[in-house]
Design a protein around this motif. Structure first.
Motif, PDB file in Angstrom:
ATOM      1  N   SER A  70     -21.740  31.101   6.453  1.00  0.00           N
ATOM      2  CA  SER A  70     -22.377  31.737   7.612  1.00  0.00           C
ATOM      3  C   SER A  70     -21.836  33.141   7.859  1.00  0.00           C
ATOM      4  O   SER A  70     -22.509  33.961   8.480  1.00  0.00           O
ATOM      5  N   ALA A  71     -20.632  33.419   7.358  1.00  0.00           N
ATOM      6  CA  ALA A  71     -20.070  34.773   7.455  1.00  0.00           C
ATOM      7  C   ALA A  71     -20.438  35.603   6.221  1.00  0.00           C
ATOM      8  O   ALA A  71     -19.926  36.707   6.046  1.00  0.00           O
ATOM      9  N   ASP A  72     -21.328  35.067   5.374  1.00  0.00           N
ATOM     10  CA  ASP A  72     -21.776  35.739   4.148  1.00  0.00           C
ATOM     11  C   ASP A  72     -20.601  36.044   3.209  1.00  0.00           C
ATOM     12  O   ASP A  72     -20.502  37.115   2.638  1.00  0.00           O
ATOM     13  N   MET A  73     -19.698  35.069   3.078  1.00  0.00           N
ATOM     14  CA  MET A  73     -18.499  35.255   2.255  1.00  0.00           C
ATOM     15  C   MET A  73     -18.431  34.282   1.077  1.00  0.00           C
ATOM     16  O   MET A  73     -17.377  34.106   0.476  1.00  0.00           O
ATOM     17  N   SER A  74     -19.549  33.669   0.722  1.00  0.00           N
ATOM     18  CA  SER A  74     -19.540  32.691  -0.370  1.00  0.00           C
ATOM     19  C   SER A  74     -19.008  33.283  -1.666  1.00  0.00           C
ATOM     20  O   SER A  74     -18.199  32.658  -2.365  1.00  0.00           O
ATOM     21  N   ASP A  75     -19.458  34.489  -2.007  1.00  0.00           N
ATOM     22  CA  ASP A  75     -19.007  35.111  -3.250  1.00  0.00           C
ATOM     23  C   ASP A  75     -17.522  35.473  -3.204  1.00  0.00           C
ATOM     24  O   ASP A  75     -16.821  35.351  -4.207  1.00  0.00           O
ATOM     25  N   GLU A  76     -17.041  35.879  -2.033  1.00  0.00           N
ATOM     26  CA  GLU A  76     -15.644  36.289  -1.893  1.00  0.00           C
ATOM     27  C   GLU A  76     -14.684  35.111  -2.011  1.00  0.00           C
ATOM     28  O   GLU A  76     -13.572  35.265  -2.522  1.00  0.00           O
ATOM     29  N   PHE A  89      -8.363  31.243   5.988  1.00  0.00           N
ATOM     30  CA  PHE A  89      -8.891  30.752   7.262  1.00  0.00           C
ATOM     31  C   PHE A  89      -7.839  30.842   8.361  1.00  0.00           C
ATOM     32  O   PHE A  89      -8.101  31.352   9.453  1.00  0.00           O
ATOM     33  N   MET A  90      -6.620  30.359   8.068  1.00  0.00           N
ATOM     34  CA  MET A  90      -5.562  30.374   9.086  1.00  0.00           C
ATOM     35  C   MET A  90      -5.112  31.796   9.427  1.00  0.00           C
ATOM     36  O   MET A  90      -4.761  32.067  10.572  1.00  0.00           O
ATOM     37  N   LYS A  91      -5.128  32.692   8.460  1.00  0.00           N
ATOM     38  CA  LYS A  91      -4.792  34.084   8.773  1.00  0.00           C
ATOM     39  C   LYS A  91      -5.810  34.672   9.737  1.00  0.00           C
ATOM     40  O   LYS A  91      -5.450  35.397  10.667  1.00  0.00           O
ATOM     41  N   VAL A  92      -7.082  34.362   9.518  1.00  0.00           N
ATOM     42  CA  VAL A  92      -8.118  34.865  10.414  1.00  0.00           C
ATOM     43  C   VAL A  92      -7.948  34.261  11.810  1.00  0.00           C
ATOM     44  O   VAL A  92      -8.127  34.940  12.813  1.00  0.00           O
ATOM     45  N   VAL A  93      -7.542  32.996  11.875  1.00  0.00           N
ATOM     46  CA  VAL A  93      -7.338  32.332  13.163  1.00  0.00           C
ATOM     47  C   VAL A  93      -6.131  32.902  13.895  1.00  0.00           C
ATOM     48  O   VAL A  93      -6.195  33.205  15.081  1.00  0.00           O
ATOM     49  N   LYS A  94      -5.021  33.084  13.186  1.00  0.00           N
ATOM     50  CA  LYS A  94      -3.735  33.395  13.821  1.00  0.00           C
ATOM     51  C   LYS A  94      -3.422  34.884  13.949  1.00  0.00           C
ATOM     52  O   LYS A  94      -2.695  35.288  14.843  1.00  0.00           O
ATOM     53  N   ARG A  95      -3.904  35.689  13.031  1.00  0.00           N
ATOM     54  CA  ARG A  95      -3.499  37.096  12.997  1.00  0.00           C
ATOM     55  C   ARG A  95      -4.555  38.017  13.582  1.00  0.00           C
ATOM     56  O   ARG A  95      -5.698  37.633  13.794  1.00  0.00           O
ATOM     57  N   ASP A  96      -4.134  39.266  13.753  1.00  0.00           N
ATOM     58  CA  ASP A  96      -5.100  40.284  14.153  1.00  0.00           C
ATOM     59  C   ASP A  96      -5.874  40.721  12.906  1.00  0.00           C
ATOM     60  O   ASP A  96      -5.394  40.599  11.780  1.00  0.00           O
ATOM     61  N   LEU A  97      -7.081  41.221  13.117  1.00  0.00           N
ATOM     62  CA  LEU A  97      -7.952  41.571  11.987  1.00  0.00           C
ATOM     63  C   LEU A  97      -7.380  42.656  11.091  1.00  0.00           C
ATOM     64  O   LEU A  97      -7.590  42.630   9.885  1.00  0.00           O
ATOM     65  N   ALA A  98      -6.641  43.586  11.649  1.00  0.00           N
ATOM     66  CA  ALA A  98      -6.075  44.671  10.836  1.00  0.00           C
ATOM     67  C   ALA A  98      -5.149  44.119   9.756  1.00  0.00           C
ATOM     68  O   ALA A  98      -5.213  44.546   8.597  1.00  0.00           O
ATOM     69  N   SER A  99      -4.306  43.152  10.103  1.00  0.00           N
ATOM     70  CA  SER A  99      -3.395  42.603   9.101  1.00  0.00           C
ATOM     71  C   SER A  99      -4.136  41.728   8.102  1.00  0.00           C
ATOM     72  O   SER A  99      -3.775  41.687   6.928  1.00  0.00           O
ATOM     73  N   VAL A 100      -5.199  41.050   8.535  1.00  0.00           N
ATOM     74  CA  VAL A 100      -5.990  40.239   7.605  1.00  0.00           C
ATOM     75  C   VAL A 100      -6.696  41.154   6.613  1.00  0.00           C
ATOM     76  O   VAL A 100      -6.718  40.883   5.408  1.00  0.00           O
ATOM     77  N   LYS A 101      -7.248  42.242   7.112  1.00  0.00           N
ATOM     78  CA  LYS A 101      -7.927  43.201   6.224  1.00  0.00           C
ATOM     79  C   LYS A 101      -6.952  43.793   5.218  1.00  0.00           C
ATOM     80  O   LYS A 101      -7.311  44.042   4.070  1.00  0.00           O
ATOM     81  N   LYS A 102      -5.722  43.989   5.646  1.00  0.00           N
ATOM     82  CA  LYS A 102      -4.695  44.511   4.740  1.00  0.00           C
ATOM     83  C   LYS A 102      -4.357  43.491   3.651  1.00  0.00           C
ATOM     84  O   LYS A 102      -4.135  43.846   2.506  1.00  0.00           O
ATOM     85  N   SER A 103      -4.342  42.203   4.026  1.00  0.00           N
ATOM     86  CA  SER A 103      -4.037  41.138   3.069  1.00  0.00           C
ATOM     87  C   SER A 103      -5.179  40.883   2.089  1.00  0.00           C
ATOM     88  O   SER A 103      -4.952  40.397   0.989  1.00  0.00           O
ATOM     89  N   TYR A 104      -6.401  41.180   2.516  1.00  0.00           N
ATOM     90  CA  TYR A 104      -7.581  40.914   1.689  1.00  0.00           C
ATOM     91  C   TYR A 104      -8.431  42.182   1.549  1.00  0.00           C
ATOM     92  O   TYR A 104      -9.559  42.238   2.043  1.00  0.00           O
ATOM     93  N   PRO A 105      -7.912  43.189   0.848  1.00  0.00           N
ATOM     94  CA  PRO A 105      -8.682  44.436   0.726  1.00  0.00           C
ATOM     95  C   PRO A 105      -9.969  44.271  -0.091  1.00  0.00           C
ATOM     96  O   PRO A 105     -10.882  45.088   0.019  1.00  0.00           O
ATOM     97  N   GLN A 106     -10.058  43.203  -0.885  1.00  0.00           N
ATOM     98  CA  GLN A 106     -11.244  42.971  -1.709  1.00  0.00           C
ATOM     99  C   GLN A 106     -12.416  42.414  -0.892  1.00  0.00           C
ATOM    100  O   GLN A 106     -13.539  42.370  -1.380  1.00  0.00           O
ATOM    101  N   ILE A 107     -12.157  42.013   0.352  1.00  0.00           N
ATOM    102  CA  ILE A 107     -13.215  41.485   1.217  1.00  0.00           C
ATOM    103  C   ILE A 107     -13.572  42.548   2.244  1.00  0.00           C
ATOM    104  O   ILE A 107     -12.701  43.103   2.910  1.00  0.00           O
TER     105      ILE A 107
END
Length: 123
Positions: A70-76, A89-107
């Motif tokens: 539903s987030a259009d992330m099937s390929d990722e 999933f847990m990083k998205v739940v627990k962390r702020d988006l900036a740090s998640v984006k840093k951890s997953y630059p390919q998404i």
């Protein structure tokens, strides 16, 4: 004068001393002998201890797949194994988006933002 400088130097060293080193060891097997690592710097627990499991907060893999879709992330998430999906999933739940984006630059950031909104909307 030299004595005063030496005393100041010694006092400064104590003030700048680092925090005491601590190690936390948790084993889920009661047969493991942790007595060999007994030390004031080591705290050992057997079983769950004081920490609570985060597993109950994860949706089952089928539901998680629906959320990613539903987030259009099937390929990722396709190349990720289930543990890596759980971590994402847990990083998205627990962390702020900036740090998640840093951890997953390919998404793409927009997809991570959408995932966060979907997860937050289910609470």
């Amino acid at each position: 004068m030299k004595l005063i400088l030496c005393l100041l130097f010694l006092a400064t060293q104590n003030v700048l001393a680092e925090e005491e080193f601590k190690v936390f060891v948790n084993t889920f097997d009661e047969d493991i002998d942790t007595s060999v690592i007994k030390s004031p710097a080591v705290k050992t627990t057997v079983g769950v201890g004081q920490s609570t499991s985060q597993v109950e907060k994860l949706p089952d893999p089928v539901e998680m797949e629906k959320i990613f879709k539903s987030a259009d992330m099937s390929d990722e998430v396709k190349p990720l194994n289930q543990m890596d999906r759980d971590i994402l999933f847990m990083k998205v739940v627990k962390r702020d988006l900036a740090s998640v984006k840093k951890s997953y630059p390919q998404i793409a950031g927009e997809k991570l933002t959408n995932l966060k909104k979907i997860i937050d909307g289910q609470k």
